[in-house]
Write a protein that holds these residues in place. Structure first.
Motif, mmCIF file in Angstrom:
data_model
loop_
_atom_site.group_PDB
_atom_site.id
_atom_site.type_symbol
_atom_site.label_atom_id
_atom_site.label_comp_id
_atom_site.label_asym_id
_atom_site.label_seq_id
_atom_site.Cartn_x
_atom_site.Cartn_y
_atom_site.Cartn_z
ATOM 1 N N ARG A 71 0.359 -1.338 -0.136
ATOM 2 C CA ARG A 71 0.209 0.212 0.259
ATOM 3 C C ARG A 71 0.875 1.399 0.066
ATOM 4 N NH1 ARG A 71 -0.120 2.414 4.603
ATOM 5 N NH2 ARG A 71 0.133 1.308 6.278
ATOM 6 N N ILE A 72 0.188 2.436 -0.645
ATOM 7 C CA ILE A 72 1.660 3.794 -0.495
ATOM 8 C C ILE A 72 0.924 4.499 0.422
ATOM 9 C CG2 ILE A 72 -0.891 4.298 -1.556
ATOM 10 C CD1 ILE A 72 1.460 6.153 -3.476
ATOM 11 N N THR A 73 2.228 4.946 0.878
ATOM 12 C CA THR A 73 2.188 5.530 2.618
ATOM 13 C C THR A 73 1.983 6.985 1.624
ATOM 14 O OG1 THR A 73 4.572 6.528 2.125
ATOM 15 C CG2 THR A 73 4.209 4.322 3.022
ATOM 16 N N GLU A 74 1.629 7.978 3.231
ATOM 17 C CA GLU A 74 1.711 9.351 2.157
ATOM 18 C C GLU A 74 3.307 10.347 2.211
ATOM 19 O OE1 GLU A 74 -0.666 12.789 1.865
ATOM 20 O OE2 GLU A 74 -1.316 11.044 2.660
ATOM 21 N N PRO A 75 4.208 9.449 3.013
ATOM 22 C CA PRO A 75 5.247 10.415 1.136
ATOM 23 C C PRO A 75 5.122 9.973 0.672
ATOM 24 C CG PRO A 75 6.105 8.680 3.800
ATOM 25 C CD PRO A 75 4.352 8.837 3.761
ATOM 26 N N GLY A 76 4.819 8.359 -0.153
ATOM 27 C CA GLY A 76 4.617 8.361 -1.584
ATOM 28 C C GLY A 76 3.829 9.144 -2.360
ATOM 29 N N ARG A 77 2.539 9.129 -1.324
ATOM 30 C CA ARG A 77 1.499 9.641 -2.617
ATOM 31 C C ARG A 77 2.559 11.046 -2.510
ATOM 32 N NH1 ARG A 77 -3.158 7.684 -2.117
ATOM 33 N NH2 ARG A 77 -3.708 6.891 -0.706
ATOM 34 N N GLU A 78 3.175 12.037 -1.834
ATOM 35 C CA GLU A 78 3.674 13.370 -1.712
ATOM 36 C C GLU A 78 4.626 12.980 -3.159
ATOM 37 O OE1 GLU A 78 5.275 14.422 1.677
ATOM 38 O OE2 GLU A 78 3.110 14.194 2.977
ATOM 39 N N ALA A 79 5.575 11.736 -3.304
ATOM 40 C CA ALA A 79 6.758 11.237 -4.048
ATOM 41 C C ALA A 79 6.322 11.592 -5.310
ATOM 42 C CB ALA A 79 7.278 10.757 -3.679
ATOM 43 N N PHE A 80 4.864 11.064 -5.772
ATOM 44 C CA PHE A 80 3.854 10.609 -6.540
ATOM 45 C C PHE A 80 3.562 11.731 -7.239
ATOM 46 C CE2 PHE A 80 -0.009 10.029 -9.888
ATOM 47 C CZ PHE A 80 0.870 9.039 -10.245
ATOM 48 N N ALA A 81 2.951 12.464 -6.398
ATOM 49 C CA ALA A 81 2.436 14.546 -6.881
ATOM 50 C C ALA A 81 3.974 14.807 -7.429
ATOM 51 C CB ALA A 81 1.930 14.698 -5.376
ATOM 52 N N GLN A 82 5.551 15.303 -6.564
ATOM 53 C CA GLN A 82 5.846 15.604 -7.400
ATOM 54 C C GLN A 82 6.678 15.133 -8.639
ATOM 55 O OE1 GLN A 82 9.489 15.529 -4.769
ATOM 56 N NE2 GLN A 82 11.009 16.862 -6.411
ATOM 57 N N TRP A 83 6.437 14.121 -9.014
ATOM 58 C CA TRP A 83 6.933 13.526 -9.797
ATOM 59 C C TRP A 83 5.690 13.361 -11.389
ATOM 60 C CZ3 TRP A 83 3.722 9.743 -12.717
ATOM 61 C CH2 TRP A 83 5.089 9.387 -14.241
#
Length: 188
Positions: A71-83
């Motif tokens: 499952r994606i974490t909040e830092p994962g969501r942030e990294a994806f949003a940046q990408w």
């Protein structure tokens, strides 16, 4: 946050939809982006391990068939949003048939056109698959846009294949023998 490579970002993008195993992610990747973005089994598992190490996904307990769900974490969501907000680079066509056609003067025309026919089958199948997915319930506007591109691309490739014999022109003695090195403006 370090930049994500496109494969890692793709996995994070799919995990926005909920938990999934590497096996499930590979299947989704093949269905959704497989015709224009290659994601291999080894890449999926390597990237999931790297994403987990970076804290961008969390691995759950092993389930049936020893499949681990992520499952994606909040830092994962942030990294994806940046990408996703970073402008994508230009596309690069890597189509082996085009490379063969570029040097097609070294082949018998019948053989060259048989290669085209083999590729035609693949493109006809992809076109039917995209058209079928377009009519599937739950396809959002972004997926429809991607499928519309795929449909138009496949239609364009098939039209080009239809025109190819005329584009190549009649067979003459020189093309039957293959070009000599002097016909290549960049070759010495």
């Amino acid at each position: 946050m370090d930049n994500l490579n496109a494969t890692a970002a793709t996995l994070l993008g799919f995990l926005h939809g909920g938990e999934a195993s590497g096996y499930e992610l590979l299947g989704v990747a093949e269905d959704v982006v497989g015709a224009f973005w290659t994601v291999t089994r080894s890449q999926v598992y390597r990237e999931l391990a790297a994403l987990a190490e970076r804290g961008l996904v969390v691995a759950g307990d092993a389930g049936p068939r020893s499949r681990v769900r992520y499952r994606i974490t909040e830092p994962g969501r942030e990294a994806f949003a940046q990408w996703i907000t970073t402008p994508p680079g230009a596309e690069q066509i890597r189509y082996p048939l085009l490379l063969t056609i570029a040097f097609g003067g070294h082949l018998d025309r019948t053989r060259l056109l048989s290669y085209v026919d083999q590729h035609r089958t693949v493109h006809e199948r992809r076109l039917k698959t995209y058209q079928a997915h377009l009519g599937t319930a739950g396809v959002d506007a972004h997926q429809r846009a991607t499928l519309a591109f795929g449909i138009r691309y496949e239609e364009a490739v098939l039209a080009w294949m239809d025109d190819l014999p005329a584009i190549l022109g009649p067979v003459d003695e020189r093309s039957a023998e293959g070009p000599d090195s002097a016909s290549c403006g960049r070759c010495g």
